[in-house]
Design a protein around this motif. Structure first.
Motif, PDB file in Angstrom:
ATOM      1  N   ARG A 771     -29.115  22.869 -47.910  1.00 58.29           N
ATOM      2  CA  ARG A 771     -29.700  22.683 -46.578  1.00 58.29           C
ATOM      3  C   ARG A 771     -31.030  21.934 -46.650  1.00 58.29           C
ATOM      4  O   ARG A 771     -31.275  20.993 -45.884  1.00 58.29           O
ATOM      5  CB  ARG A 771     -29.893  24.040 -45.900  1.00 58.29           C
ATOM      6  CG  ARG A 771     -28.578  24.772 -45.635  1.00 58.29           C
ATOM      7  CD  ARG A 771     -28.809  26.126 -44.992  1.00 58.29           C
ATOM      8  NE  ARG A 771     -29.456  25.996 -43.688  1.00 58.29           N
ATOM      9  CZ  ARG A 771     -29.838  27.022 -42.944  1.00 58.29           C
ATOM     10  NH1 ARG A 771     -29.663  28.256 -43.390  1.00 58.29           N
ATOM     11  NH2 ARG A 771     -30.410  26.826 -41.776  1.00 58.29           N
ATOM     12  N   ALA A 775     -31.596  18.074 -45.277  1.00 58.65           N
ATOM     13  CA  ALA A 775     -32.299  18.108 -43.995  1.00 58.65           C
ATOM     14  C   ALA A 775     -32.827  16.736 -43.564  1.00 58.65           C
ATOM     15  O   ALA A 775     -32.771  16.401 -42.365  1.00 58.65           O
ATOM     16  CB  ALA A 775     -33.445  19.122 -44.056  1.00 58.65           C
ATOM     17  N   ASP A 778     -30.538  14.874 -41.364  1.00 60.63           N
ATOM     18  CA  ASP A 778     -30.194  15.498 -40.084  1.00 60.63           C
ATOM     19  C   ASP A 778     -31.485  15.942 -39.392  1.00 60.63           C
ATOM     20  O   ASP A 778     -31.720  17.132 -39.186  1.00 60.63           O
ATOM     21  CB  ASP A 778     -29.257  16.686 -40.317  1.00 60.63           C
ATOM     22  CG  ASP A 778     -28.811  17.345 -39.024  1.00 60.63           C
ATOM     23  OD1 ASP A 778     -28.755  16.645 -37.987  1.00 60.63           O
ATOM     24  OD2 ASP A 778     -28.527  18.561 -39.043  1.00 60.63           O
ATOM     25  N   PRO A 779     -32.353  14.981 -39.042  1.00 64.07           N
ATOM     26  CA  PRO A 779     -33.671  15.343 -38.506  1.00 64.07           C
ATOM     27  C   PRO A 779     -33.608  16.089 -37.184  1.00 64.07           C
ATOM     28  O   PRO A 779     -34.535  16.824 -36.842  1.00 64.07           O
ATOM     29  CB  PRO A 779     -34.365  13.987 -38.348  1.00 64.07           C
ATOM     30  CG  PRO A 779     -33.258  12.991 -38.251  1.00 64.07           C
ATOM     31  CD  PRO A 779     -32.164  13.523 -39.113  1.00 64.07           C
ATOM     32  N   GLU A 780     -32.551  15.925 -36.423  1.00 62.09           N
ATOM     33  CA  GLU A 780     -32.436  16.580 -35.121  1.00 62.09           C
ATOM     34  C   GLU A 780     -31.617  17.865 -35.180  1.00 62.09           C
ATOM     35  O   GLU A 780     -31.286  18.437 -34.146  1.00 62.09           O
ATOM     36  CB  GLU A 780     -31.819  15.613 -34.120  1.00 62.09           C
ATOM     37  CG  GLU A 780     -32.644  14.349 -33.900  1.00 62.09           C
ATOM     38  CD  GLU A 780     -31.973  13.390 -32.943  1.00 62.09           C
ATOM     39  OE1 GLU A 780     -30.846  13.714 -32.487  1.00 62.09           O
ATOM     40  OE2 GLU A 780     -32.562  12.333 -32.649  1.00 62.09           O
ATOM     41  N   ASN A 781     -31.253  18.290 -36.381  1.00 58.67           N
ATOM     42  CA  ASN A 781     -30.478  19.531 -36.576  1.00 58.67           C
ATOM     43  C   ASN A 781     -29.153  19.524 -35.813  1.00 58.67           C
ATOM     44  O   ASN A 781     -28.678  20.564 -35.353  1.00 58.67           O
ATOM     45  CB  ASN A 781     -31.296  20.754 -36.149  1.00 58.67           C
ATOM     46  CG  ASN A 781     -32.483  20.998 -37.049  1.00 58.67           C
ATOM     47  OD1 ASN A 781     -32.432  20.710 -38.247  1.00 58.67           O
ATOM     48  ND2 ASN A 781     -33.571  21.497 -36.487  1.00 58.67           N
ATOM     49  N   ARG A 782     -28.550  18.389 -35.720  1.00 60.66           N
ATOM     50  CA  ARG A 782     -27.260  18.289 -35.023  1.00 60.66           C
ATOM     51  C   ARG A 782     -26.116  18.847 -35.853  1.00 60.66           C
ATOM     52  O   ARG A 782     -25.112  19.307 -35.324  1.00 60.66           O
ATOM     53  CB  ARG A 782     -26.970  16.823 -34.670  1.00 60.66           C
ATOM     54  CG  ARG A 782     -27.925  16.201 -33.673  1.00 60.66           C
ATOM     55  CD  ARG A 782     -27.647  14.718 -33.532  1.00 60.66           C
ATOM     56  NE  ARG A 782     -26.240  14.478 -33.176  1.00 60.66           N
ATOM     57  CZ  ARG A 782     -25.646  13.283 -33.234  1.00 60.66           C
ATOM     58  NH1 ARG A 782     -26.355  12.231 -33.655  1.00 60.66           N
ATOM     59  NH2 ARG A 782     -24.386  13.153 -32.899  1.00 60.66           N
ATOM     60  N   TYR A 783     -26.277  18.818 -37.170  1.00 61.84           N
ATOM     61  CA  TYR A 783     -25.152  19.174 -38.046  1.00 61.84           C
ATOM     62  C   TYR A 783     -25.423  20.438 -38.859  1.00 61.84           C
ATOM     63  O   TYR A 783     -24.815  20.648 -39.915  1.00 61.84           O
ATOM     64  CB  TYR A 783     -24.857  18.017 -39.006  1.00 61.84           C
ATOM     65  CG  TYR A 783     -24.565  16.712 -38.322  1.00 61.84           C
ATOM     66  CD1 TYR A 783     -23.358  16.487 -37.677  1.00 61.84           C
ATOM     67  CD2 TYR A 783     -25.518  15.687 -38.318  1.00 61.84           C
ATOM     68  CE1 TYR A 783     -23.099  15.268 -37.053  1.00 61.84           C
ATOM     69  CE2 TYR A 783     -25.271  14.469 -37.692  1.00 61.84           C
ATOM     70  CZ  TYR A 783     -24.053  14.273 -37.058  1.00 61.84           C
ATOM     71  OH  TYR A 783     -23.795  13.072 -36.440  1.00 61.84           O
ATOM     72  N   GLN A 784     -26.340  21.283 -38.398  1.00 61.52           N
ATOM     73  CA  GLN A 784     -26.704  22.455 -39.189  1.00 61.52           C
ATOM     74  C   GLN A 784     -25.516  23.378 -39.446  1.00 61.52           C
ATOM     75  O   GLN A 784     -25.349  23.911 -40.541  1.00 61.52           O
ATOM     76  CB  GLN A 784     -27.831  23.222 -38.497  1.00 61.52           C
ATOM     77  CG  GLN A 784     -29.209  22.602 -38.693  1.00 61.52           C
ATOM     78  CD  GLN A 784     -29.544  22.431 -40.164  1.00 61.52           C
ATOM     79  OE1 GLN A 784     -29.629  23.395 -40.915  1.00 61.52           O
ATOM     80  NE2 GLN A 784     -29.716  21.189 -40.596  1.00 61.52           N
ATOM     81  N   GLU A 785     -24.664  23.599 -38.452  1.00 59.47           N
ATOM     82  CA  GLU A 785     -23.514  24.483 -38.647  1.00 59.47           C
ATOM     83  C   GLU A 785     -22.476  23.856 -39.564  1.00 59.47           C
ATOM     84  O   GLU A 785     -21.705  24.570 -40.202  1.00 59.47           O
ATOM     85  CB  GLU A 785     -22.884  24.837 -37.296  1.00 59.47           C
ATOM     86  CG  GLU A 785     -23.730  25.780 -36.463  1.00 59.47           C
ATOM     87  CD  GLU A 785     -22.920  26.446 -35.367  1.00 59.47           C
ATOM     88  OE1 GLU A 785     -21.714  26.137 -35.249  1.00 59.47           O
ATOM     89  OE2 GLU A 785     -23.493  27.274 -34.645  1.00 59.47           O
ATOM     90  N   ASN A 788     -24.239  24.145 -43.197  1.00 53.75           N
ATOM     91  CA  ASN A 788     -24.507  25.507 -43.654  1.00 53.75           C
ATOM     92  C   ASN A 788     -23.217  26.248 -43.989  1.00 53.75           C
ATOM     93  O   ASN A 788     -22.788  27.159 -43.281  1.00 53.75           O
ATOM     94  CB  ASN A 788     -25.286  26.278 -42.585  1.00 53.75           C
ATOM     95  CG  ASN A 788     -25.712  27.658 -43.056  1.00 53.75           C
ATOM     96  OD1 ASN A 788     -25.879  27.874 -44.254  1.00 53.75           O
ATOM     97  ND2 ASN A 788     -25.868  28.580 -42.135  1.00 53.75           N
ATOM     98  N   SER A 805     -24.236  10.878 -41.136  1.00 53.42           N
ATOM     99  CA  SER A 805     -23.660  11.961 -40.321  1.00 53.42           C
ATOM    100  C   SER A 805     -22.867  12.900 -41.211  1.00 53.42           C
ATOM    101  O   SER A 805     -22.569  12.587 -42.370  1.00 53.42           O
ATOM    102  CB  SER A 805     -22.773  11.394 -39.206  1.00 53.42           C
ATOM    103  OG  SER A 805     -21.650  10.735 -39.762  1.00 53.42           O
TER     104      SER A 805
END
Length: 865
Positions: A771, A775, A778-785, A788, A805
Motif C-alpha cells: 500500500r 500510494a 494512486d494519489p486520489e485513493n481511487r483504487y485503495q480497495e 488492499n 491505474s
C-alpha cells in the motif's frame, strides 16, 4: 523336482491378478486420447473445449486450459472424454485478441498417433468472432471488441469414441512397472528363503529395541514397542538419506519445460513430472524461499518478496528472526548451501508429518501396526499429496498438531521429571511452530479435533491425572510449556503487530466471511474414485484436481460392522469424541450454515473445502480405533458365508451411491470404474471386518502409493534456477541485485520464478499489500480497495503519457497498468525493468536503455531513465 503346491499356485494367481489390477489403474491414469490444438494467441487468457456427449455443450463436459500470449505457438492438450463425442466447441480466448490455429487433432497421448485430424477450413464461428480466414494452412481468428465468450465449432462428421489401444495397454511404462514388481517379488522370495543369513543381525537390533521399549513404556500413555521404534528409526534414516542426496519434490523444474528461454535450462525430475497446477508452490512459495537465500540482504526479515515490512513472518519462509529458533525445518538455510538446505526443508515435511500422525494414532489406538498403517494412509492419500506443497505448510502443520496433542496428553500423566521437562520443551516448540504457520482456515479445524481429544483424555484419565504422585512436576511442566508458548507468541505479536494488522485489514482475505455447505455429497463420494482423476482429468465442477481429491471415507462403514450382538460393545469416550468432531466438521462442509453462526467457533474464517485434511485425519483415527478395539474373536467368527454377505451388502449400495454421484458429475466416470471401485471398497470393508491388518494394509496402501506416490515428483538439486542465464548474469554483476525489478509478463508466475534467482521483484504474489509503495500511483485513493488485498500483483505496460491505474481480475489478482518511463518508479526504489517473452512495445523503445551488454534469452532488461 518339487511339485508346486496349491498354495504356490494361489500365490502366483494372486500376483497375476494384482499385476492386472495395477496395470489397469496405471493405464487409466491417462486418457485414451487427447484433443491437441497447436495455436498462438496475441493475449494471455483461457481456452476452453466443450464436448457434446449427448446432452449438448455443458460445463460438466468442458476442459479449461491456460493460454500464454506472445509470439510463440503453444500446444494445448485437452483430455478426451471416455464416451462417444458428437460435437466439439472450442472457445479460444475469453477476451479481445487474435488467435492463429495451426492444427487440431485427436491423438494418442504418448505415441501421438492421430485418430482424427480436423480440416481447419471447415471450422466455423459460433459467437463473438469478428473475422476468420485460412492463410498458408493457418486459421486466423479475430474476436470482437469486448469479447468474453468467443466460440468456434470443430467439424465432427461422425461421432468419435476413443478406446485404449493395445500399445497403451502394453506400453513400455507398463512393462517396466511389471518388471519392477516381478523383481520385488523375487527379491522378497529370496529374502524369505535366505533369511537365516541376516536374521542374527536383525535379532540384535530387535533385542536392543525390546530393551529400550521396556524402559520407555508406561501404562496408559504410549506403547513404544519394537514396531514403533523401527518406524521412527526408518523415518529418520530415510530423511537423512534423501536430504544428503539433495532430493526434493518441488515442481520448480517446470520452469525449464514451460519457460525455456530465459531459464536457459531444460531440466527434468528423476521420477515423475512437475505439476502445472501446483503453481502456488513452484510459482510462489519455492521462489520466495530461494529469494530469501539468494537475495543481497540474505534472509532478511524486512521487505521480502512476499510483502513489505515483516511479511516474511507470515509467509512461511526462512528469515533472521527469533521465531526461527522454533522452526527446525528452516534451520538448514542458515548454515548449508541452498540446494542442500532446500532438500533438508522439503524432507522435513515428510518427517514431521509421518512421525506426528503415527504418534497421535499410537496414543489413540495403542497399536504400532495400526498406527503405521494409518500414518502411511494419510501421507499417501490423494488430498495430502496434492495439498502437500501449499504455502501454508500443511504437512508440517498437521504433523506439528499431532505432536502437540500427543505431548500435551503425556504431560497430563507423565511420572518422570526428566521426560516431563523434555516433553514440555518439545511441545512448546511444536505449538509455536504450528501457530507460526499462520493460516487459520487450516488450523481451526485441527484445533476442533485437538480439543475433542484433550477433553476425552481428561475424562478417561481423570483419576490418574489428579493422583498426587508427581502431580506438582506435571503441573509445572504443563504450565511451563504453555507459559512459554504464550510469552513467545505475545512477543511475536508485539514485534509483528503492524504486519498482522495490515494483513487482517485487507479487503481479501482479511474481510472475507465464509459460510458452510460448499461441499456437495457427490464430491465426498467421488473421493473413492480418485484413482481415475489426474491433473488434467477431473469433474469440472470441482474446480481443480487439488480441490477434487480427498480420502477414503471408511469411518462411516465401521458403524455397520457391529451387527452381531456378541460383538457389540458400548462406545468408549474416545469413540464419542472422535465421532463428535467428525460430525461437527462434516456438518460445516455439507450444511449451508450462515457465517454469523460459524463466527461463534471462528469458522467464518474457514471455507468448507478447507476442512478435508482435518476430517481425513479424524476418519483415519476412527478406523484405527475400530481396528485396535475390535475383539479378535468377533473377527474370527466370520464364516465364508458372512464374508460373501459383507461383499454383497457393500457392493450393491456402493454401486447405487456411486451411480448417483456419477449422475451429479454428469457421468464423468465409466461404468467399469464404478464397478471396480465398489468391489475395491468391499474388499477394504471385508479386511476391516476380519481384522486382517496385513491384507488391509496391502489392499489400501499399494494402490495409494502407485496412484499418488509421484504426484510430487522426485527431483535433485536446483539447476533450473542456479544454472539459468539470469543467475549467471547476477553472479557477474552484483549491482543487478540492488534495487527493485519491475517485470512485465503475461502472468504472475514468470516474475515470481525469476525472483528465485535472488533479484528483488516488485510484482510478485504479496500476502501483505504494497500500500505505501503503490500510494504515489494512486494519489486520489481511487483504487485503495483494489490495492488492499493479498494478491498476485501483475504489471501491464502503458505508454509514457497514459495515467497509471489498478484493477482486479479476481479476489487474489491485481493488474497494475504503469509505464516503465514513469518517474515515480524511481522514487519507490525500482531500478530495473524487464519484459518476459516479448520486447517492449515500439512506442516505449526510445524511452528505455538496455541494462545488459549481452541480452538474456527470452528476457529484455532495461535501466530506468
Amino acid at each position: 523336482m518339487r511339485v508346486p503346491t496349491t498354495r504356490t499356485w494361489v500365490t502366483i494367481a494372486s500376483f497375476l491378478v494384482f499385476i492386472g489390477t495395477v496395470n489397469t489403474l496405471v493405464v487409466q491414469r491417462h486418457p485414451a486420447a487427447t484433443l491437441t490444438i497447436d495455436m498462438q494467441s496475441s493475449v494471455t487468457s483461457h481456452a476452453k473445449v466443450f464436448f457434446d456427449t449427448g446432452e449438448g455443450f455443458t460445463e460438466s463436459d468442458s476442459v479449461l486450459h491456460w493460454v500464454i500470449g506472445g509470439r510463440d505457438s503453444h500446444r494445448l492438450v485437452f483430455p478426451f472424454p471416455a464416451r462417444t463425442v458428437r460435437n466439439i466447441r472450442f472457445d479460444p480466448i475469453e477476451t479481445t485478441g487474435v488467435v492463429e490455429v495451426r492444427s487440431a487433432v485427436i491423438e494418442r497421448p504418448r505415441s501421438h498417433e492421430v485418430i482424427r485430424k480436423f480440416d481447419l477450413a471447415r471450422i466455423s464461428p459460433l459467437n463473438q468472432v469478428a473475422s476468420i480466414s485460412l492463410q498458408d494452412g493457418t486459421l486466423r481468428v479475430t474476436t470482437v471488441g469486448d469479447a468474453n465468450d468467443s466460440q468456434l465449432l470443430l467439424p465432427v462428421e461422425t461421432p468419435v469414441t476413443a478406446y485404449y489401444s493395445a500399445a497403451q495397454l502394453l506400453s513400455w511404462k507398463v512393462l517396466r512397472l511389471d518388471a519392477l514388481w516381478l523383481l520385488a517379488a523375487l527379491g522378497l522370495g529370496a529374502a524369505a528363503r535366505y533369511r537365516r543369513g541376516w536374521g542374527p543381525f536383525l535379532g540384535v537390533i530387535n533385542q536392543r529395541f525390546d530393551a529400550w521399549s521396556a524402559q520407555l513404556r508406561r501404562p496408559g500413555i504410549f506403547q513404544l514397542d519394537r514396531i514403533a521404534l523401527w518406524y521412527y528409526t526408518l523415518c529418520l534414516i530415510v530423511f537423512v538419506a534423501l536430504s544428503v542426496a539433495r532430493l526434493h519434490s518441488s515442481s520448480i523444474s517446470i520452469a525449464g519445460a514451460s519457460y525455456h528461454g530465459w531459464t536457459d535450462v531444460v531440466h527434468k525430475p528423476l521420477l515423475g513430472t512437475p505439476k502445472h497446477v501446483r503453481s502456488d508452490e513452484w510459482g510462489f512459495h519455492t521462489p520466495a524461499i530461494l529469494n530469501q537465500a539468494l537475495r543481497s540482504n540474505r534472509l532478511s526479515v524486512f521487505d521480502s518478496s512476499v510483502g513489505p515490512g515483516k511479511a516474511a513472518l507470515l509467509g512461511n519462509i526462512p528469515c533472521w528472526h527469533f521465531t526461527q529458533l522454533f522452526r527446525p525445518q528452516f534451520w538448514s538455510f542458515f548454515c548449508l548451501p541452498v540446494d542442500f538446505a532446500f532438500s533438508f526443508y522439503w524432507q522435513a515435511k515428510a518427517l514431521i508429518l509421518l512421525t506426528g500422525v503415527f504418534t497421535l494414532l499410537l496414543l489413540l489406538t495403542r497399536s504400532s501396526a495400526v498406527s503405521a498403517i494409518g500414518a502411511l494412509w494419510y501421507f499417501f492419500s490423494a488430498y495430502t499429496q496434492w495439498a502437500y506443497s501449499w504455502a501454508s505448510l500443511l504437512p508440517e502443520m498437521v504433523g506439528l498438531f499431532c505432536w502437540v496433542i500427543s505431548l500435551t496428553c503425556y504431560l497430563l500423566l507423565g511420572r518422570n521429571k526428566v521426560r516431563l521437562l523434555g516433553a514440555a520443551v518439545v511441545c512448546a516448540a511444536c505449538a509455536i511452530n504450528f501457530a507460526l504457520c499462520a493460516y487459520p482456515p487450516h488450523q481451526i479445524p485441527l484445533i476442533v479435533f485437538g480439543v475433542a481429544i484433550i477433553l476425552c483424555w481428561l475424562w478417561s484419565h481423570r483419576s490418574q491425572i489428579w493422583r498426587r504422585e508427581f502431580l506438582l512436576a506435571r503441573f509445572l511442566a504443563l504450565a511451563g510449556c504453555w507459559g512459554i508458548v504464550g510469552l513467545v507468541m505475545f512477543w511475536f505479536y508485539l514485534d509483528a503487530k503492524e504486519t498482522l494488522v495490515a494483513a487482517a485489514g485487507t479487503v481479501y482475505p482479511g474481510h472475507r466471511l465464509s459460510s458452510g455447505g460448499d461441499v456437495p455429497v457427490s464430491q465426498l463420494l467421488s473421493h473413492f474414485l480418485d484413482f481415475w482423476k489426474s491433473e488434467n482429468s477431473f469433474p469440472s465442477s470441482q474446480g481443480n484436481i487439488c480441490e477434487s481429491s480427498g480420502y477414503f471415507w471408511l469411518a462411516p462403514l465401521t458403524l455397520l460392522m457391529g451387527w452381531r450382538p456378541a460383538a457389540f460393545r458400548p462406545p468408549s469416550a474416545l469413540q464419542v469424541c472422535l465421532w463428535t468432531s467428525f460430525l461437527f466438521l462434516l456438518c460445516w462442509m455439507l450444511i449451508p450454515i450462515p457465517a454469523a453462526i460459524g463466527r461463534w467457533m471462528f469458522f467464518d474464517m474457514v471455507p468448507s473445502y478447507r476442512c478435508y485434511h482435518a476430517l481425513g485425519l479424524i476418519n483415519i483415527a476412527i478406523v484405527g480405533v475400530f481396528l485396535a478395539e475390535r475383539p479378535a474373536e468377533a473377527a474370527l467368527r466370520l464364516s465364508l458365508r458372512n464374508c460373501w454377505g459383507i461383499c454383497a451388502v457393500v457392493v450393491l449400495p456402493a454401486l447405487l451411491l456411486f451411480s448417483y454421484m456419477n449422475g451429479k458429475l454428469n457421468y464423468f466416470f465409466s461404468i467399469w470404474a464404478l464397478g471396480f471401485a465398489s468391489i475395491y471398497l468391499s474388499l477394504l470393508v471385508l479386511s476391516l471386518a476380519r481384522r486382517r491388518l496385513k491384507i488391509f494394509a496391502l489392499i489400501l496402501l499399494v494402490p495409494l502409493v502407485l496412484a499418488n506416490g509421484l504426484i510430487n515428483p522426485v527431483d535433485r538439486g536446483l539447476d533450473v534456477i542456479t544454472s539459468s542465464s539470469l543467475f549467471k548474469a547476477l553472479q557477474n554483476d552484483e549491482s543487478l541485485r540492488l534495487g527493485k525489478w519491475l517485470i512485465y509478463a503475461p502472468w504472475a508466475d514468470e516474475p515470481a520464478v525469476l525472483s528465485a534467482t535472488g533479484i528483488d521483484v516488485l510484482d510478485t504474489l504479496k500476502i501483505v499489500p504494497e500500500r505505501a509503495r503503490l500510494a504515489p500511483f494512486d494519489p486520489e485513493n481511487r483504487y485503495q480497495e483494489v490495492i488492499n488485498r493479498s494478491c498476485y500483483l501483475m504489471a501491464l505496460p502503458l505508454g509514457g503519457e497514459e495515467a497509471s491505474s489498478f484493477q482486479t481480475a479476481g479476489p487474489g489478482n491485481v493488474l497494475w497498468k504503469v509505464s516503465p518511463a514513469d518517474l515515480r518508479l524511481n522514487r519507490i526504489g525500482v531500478r530495473h525493468v524487464a519484459f518476459a517473452y516479448e520486447p517492449p512495445p515500439t512506442r516505449l523503445s526510445p524511452l528505455l536503455a538496455p541494462r545488459l551488454e549481452t541480452a538474456l534469452p527470452g528476457l529484455s532488461v532495461y535501466r530506468l531513465p
